[in-house]
Design a protein around this motif. Structure first.
Motif, PDB file in Angstrom:
ATOM      1  N   THR A   1       0.812  -1.222   0.000  1.00  0.00           N
ATOM      2  CA  THR A   1       0.000   0.000   0.000  1.00  0.00           C
ATOM      3  C   THR A   1       0.846   1.273   0.000  1.00  0.00           C
ATOM      4  N   ASN A   2       2.183   1.157   0.086  1.00  0.00           N
ATOM      5  CA  ASN A   2       3.020   2.346   0.186  1.00  0.00           C
ATOM      6  C   ASN A   2       2.987   3.161  -1.106  1.00  0.00           C
ATOM      7  N   LEU A   3       2.780   4.476  -0.969  1.00  0.00           N
ATOM      8  CA  LEU A   3       2.737   5.389  -2.116  1.00  0.00           C
ATOM      9  C   LEU A   3       4.104   5.952  -2.452  1.00  0.00           C
ATOM     10  N   ASN A   4       5.065   5.855  -1.527  1.00  0.00           N
ATOM     11  CA  ASN A   4       6.440   6.280  -1.772  1.00  0.00           C
ATOM     12  C   ASN A   4       7.314   5.049  -1.988  1.00  0.00           C
ATOM     13  N   TYR A   5       8.429   5.245  -2.673  1.00  0.00           N
ATOM     14  CA  TYR A   5       9.308   4.124  -2.971  1.00  0.00           C
ATOM     15  C   TYR A   5       9.791   3.427  -1.699  1.00  0.00           C
ATOM     16  N   THR A   6       9.740   2.104  -1.710  1.00  0.00           N
ATOM     17  CA  THR A   6      10.282   1.268  -0.647  1.00  0.00           C
ATOM     18  C   THR A   6      11.346   0.366  -1.248  1.00  0.00           C
ATOM     19  N   LEU A   7      12.487   0.263  -0.570  1.00  0.00           N
ATOM     20  CA  LEU A   7      13.594  -0.557  -1.057  1.00  0.00           C
ATOM     21  C   LEU A   7      13.417  -2.000  -0.631  1.00  0.00           C
ATOM     22  N   ALA A   8      13.567  -2.910  -1.579  1.00  0.00           N
ATOM     23  CA  ALA A   8      13.561  -4.350  -1.293  1.00  0.00           C
ATOM     24  C   ALA A   8      14.936  -4.922  -1.625  1.00  0.00           C
ATOM     25  N   GLU A   9      15.459  -5.763  -0.749  1.00  0.00           N
ATOM     26  CA  GLU A   9      16.748  -6.409  -0.959  1.00  0.00           C
ATOM     27  C   GLU A   9      16.633  -7.888  -0.600  1.00  0.00           C
ATOM     28  N   VAL A  10      17.197  -8.739  -1.425  1.00  0.00           N
ATOM     29  CA  VAL A  10      17.162 -10.175  -1.162  1.00  0.00           C
ATOM     30  C   VAL A  10      18.440 -10.803  -1.710  1.00  0.00           C
ATOM     31  N   GLU A  11      18.972 -11.792  -0.987  1.00  0.00           N
ATOM     32  CA  GLU A  11      20.188 -12.484  -1.390  1.00  0.00           C
ATOM     33  C   GLU A  11      19.847 -13.895  -1.870  1.00  0.00           C
ATOM     34  N   PHE A  12      20.591 -14.370  -2.865  1.00  0.00           N
ATOM     35  CA  PHE A  12      20.362 -15.713  -3.398  1.00  0.00           C
ATOM     36  C   PHE A  12      21.649 -16.244  -4.011  1.00  0.00           C
ATOM     37  N   SER A  13      21.704 -17.555  -4.207  1.00  0.00           N
ATOM     38  CA  SER A  13      22.915 -18.194  -4.719  1.00  0.00           C
ATOM     39  C   SER A  13      22.553 -19.269  -5.736  1.00  0.00           C
ATOM     40  N   PRO A  14      23.022 -19.158  -6.985  1.00  0.00           N
ATOM     41  CA  PRO A  14      22.741 -20.180  -8.006  1.00  0.00           C
ATOM     42  C   PRO A  14      23.504 -21.469  -7.715  1.00  0.00           C
ATOM     43  N   SER A  15      22.931 -22.584  -8.140  1.00  0.00           N
ATOM     44  CA  SER A  15      23.584 -23.888  -7.969  1.00  0.00           C
ATOM     45  C   SER A  15      24.427 -24.271  -9.174  1.00  0.00           C
TER      46      SER A  15
ATOM     47  N   ASN B   1      27.247  -8.941  -7.005  1.00  0.00           N
ATOM     48  CA  ASN B   1      27.924 -10.170  -6.597  1.00  0.00           C
ATOM     49  C   ASN B   1      28.619  -9.910  -5.268  1.00  0.00           C
ATOM     50  N   LEU B   2      28.080 -10.459  -4.188  1.00  0.00           N
ATOM     51  CA  LEU B   2      28.619 -10.202  -2.855  1.00  0.00           C
ATOM     52  C   LEU B   2      29.874 -11.004  -2.554  1.00  0.00           C
ATOM     53  N   THR B   3      30.158 -12.033  -3.339  1.00  0.00           N
ATOM     54  CA  THR B   3      31.332 -12.864  -3.084  1.00  0.00           C
ATOM     55  C   THR B   3      32.457 -12.594  -4.064  1.00  0.00           C
ATOM     56  N   SER B   4      32.333 -11.530  -4.855  1.00  0.00           N
ATOM     57  CA  SER B   4      33.375 -11.213  -5.817  1.00  0.00           C
ATOM     58  C   SER B   4      34.662 -10.840  -5.097  1.00  0.00           C
ATOM     59  N   ASN B   5      35.766 -11.365  -5.612  1.00  0.00           N
ATOM     60  CA  ASN B   5      37.077 -11.064  -5.041  1.00  0.00           C
ATOM     61  C   ASN B   5      37.794  -9.955  -5.789  1.00  0.00           C
ATOM     62  N   THR B   6      37.079  -9.279  -6.696  1.00  0.00           N
ATOM     63  CA  THR B   6      37.733  -8.231  -7.464  1.00  0.00           C
ATOM     64  C   THR B   6      38.238  -7.124  -6.559  1.00  0.00           C
TER      65      THR B   6
ATOM     66  N   ASN C   1      31.535  -7.404 -12.531  1.00  0.00           N
ATOM     67  CA  ASN C   1      31.132  -7.785 -11.184  1.00  0.00           C
ATOM     68  C   ASN C   1      29.930  -6.987 -10.682  1.00  0.00           C
ATOM     69  N   GLN C   2      29.400  -6.107 -11.511  1.00  0.00           N
ATOM     70  CA  GLN C   2      28.186  -5.390 -11.149  1.00  0.00           C
ATOM     71  C   GLN C   2      27.299  -5.233 -12.371  1.00  0.00           C
ATOM     72  N   ILE C   3      26.009  -5.425 -12.162  1.00  0.00           N
ATOM     73  CA  ILE C   3      25.006  -5.227 -13.208  1.00  0.00           C
ATOM     74  C   ILE C   3      23.987  -4.235 -12.682  1.00  0.00           C
TER      75      ILE C   3
END
Length: 216
Positions: free
Chosen positions: A72-86, A115-120, A205-207
């Protein structure tokens, strides 16, 4: 996404393909909000975000990355989620907005994958993609991005089905602000129709993906 009407709505928008690495940890972030109905009534919206190996509903994994059925929020709300491909593969993110009868609309912007695990040794923040201007546009729009160091970058345009429309940049560029004009044409110089498009900046390392609208 998801328009006003007397029947339930079910709309999908897919990101461009992203090459993700097995067992790496990625963070998806985006901002969202709803609009009021034409009568000014605040109506809840429903959004789920899934991922898969093709830009089709059938290819999305069953378990959603994100789900909220009471937005129901009329102003922008930030969503963040982490995941890992197999496995190493091209992956697509699918945004599914589904409405009950007489609902209205949800807006999604600033979609990013990190990419949170990038070693760059180069920090992710060394590239910055601006919002195109004008937006909506006809017949051309300007896309600007800033590089804090000289680096190889790709800038591509995709349609709402996740299909590549045009490659604007695929080369090493000097540090500084860069400006590119897109005239709505594809790689064969064919003009495309009105609609939602995504422009994606990638440096390895970033998109960063942003949305734009072409009108005619």
């Amino acid at each position: 996404m998801a328009s006003y009407g007397g029947v339930p709505e079910s709309d999908w928008i897919f990101t461009p393909p992203m090459i993700l690495q097995a067992n790496s940890l990625y963070k998806l972030s985006f901002s969202y909000h709803v609009l009021t109905s034409p009568e000014g009534v605040e109506l809840p919206e429903k959004l789920e975000v899934k991922w898969g190996t093709e830009a089709t509903v059938e290819s999305m994994f069953i378990e959603p990355l994100f789900s909220n059925q009471t937005i129901t929020n009329l102003n922008y709300t930030l969503a963040e989620v982490e995941f890992s491909p197999s496995s190493n593969n091209d992956y697509f993110i699918g945004f599914h907005c589904f409405s009950d009868p007489m609902q209205w609309m949800i807006i999604i912007d600033d979609i990013k994958i990190e990419n949170l695990t990038s070693n760059t040794e180069v920090p992710l923040s060394l590239i910055d993609l601006k919002q195109n201007y004008p937006n909506p546009f006809n017949p051309t729009t300007k896309i600007e991005f800033e590089l804090k160091t000289s680096r190889l970058v790709n800038l591509k345009i995709y349609n709402a089905k996740g299909q590549l429309v045009k490659t604007l940049v695929n080369s090493k560029l000097d540090k500084g602000l860069h400006s590119i004009i897109w005239d709505g044409s594809d790689n064969q110089n064919k003009k495309h129709a009105s609609g939602i498009y995504f422009y994606r900046l990638e440096n390895g390392n970033q998109i960063i993906t942003k949305k734009m609208i072409m009108i005619k």
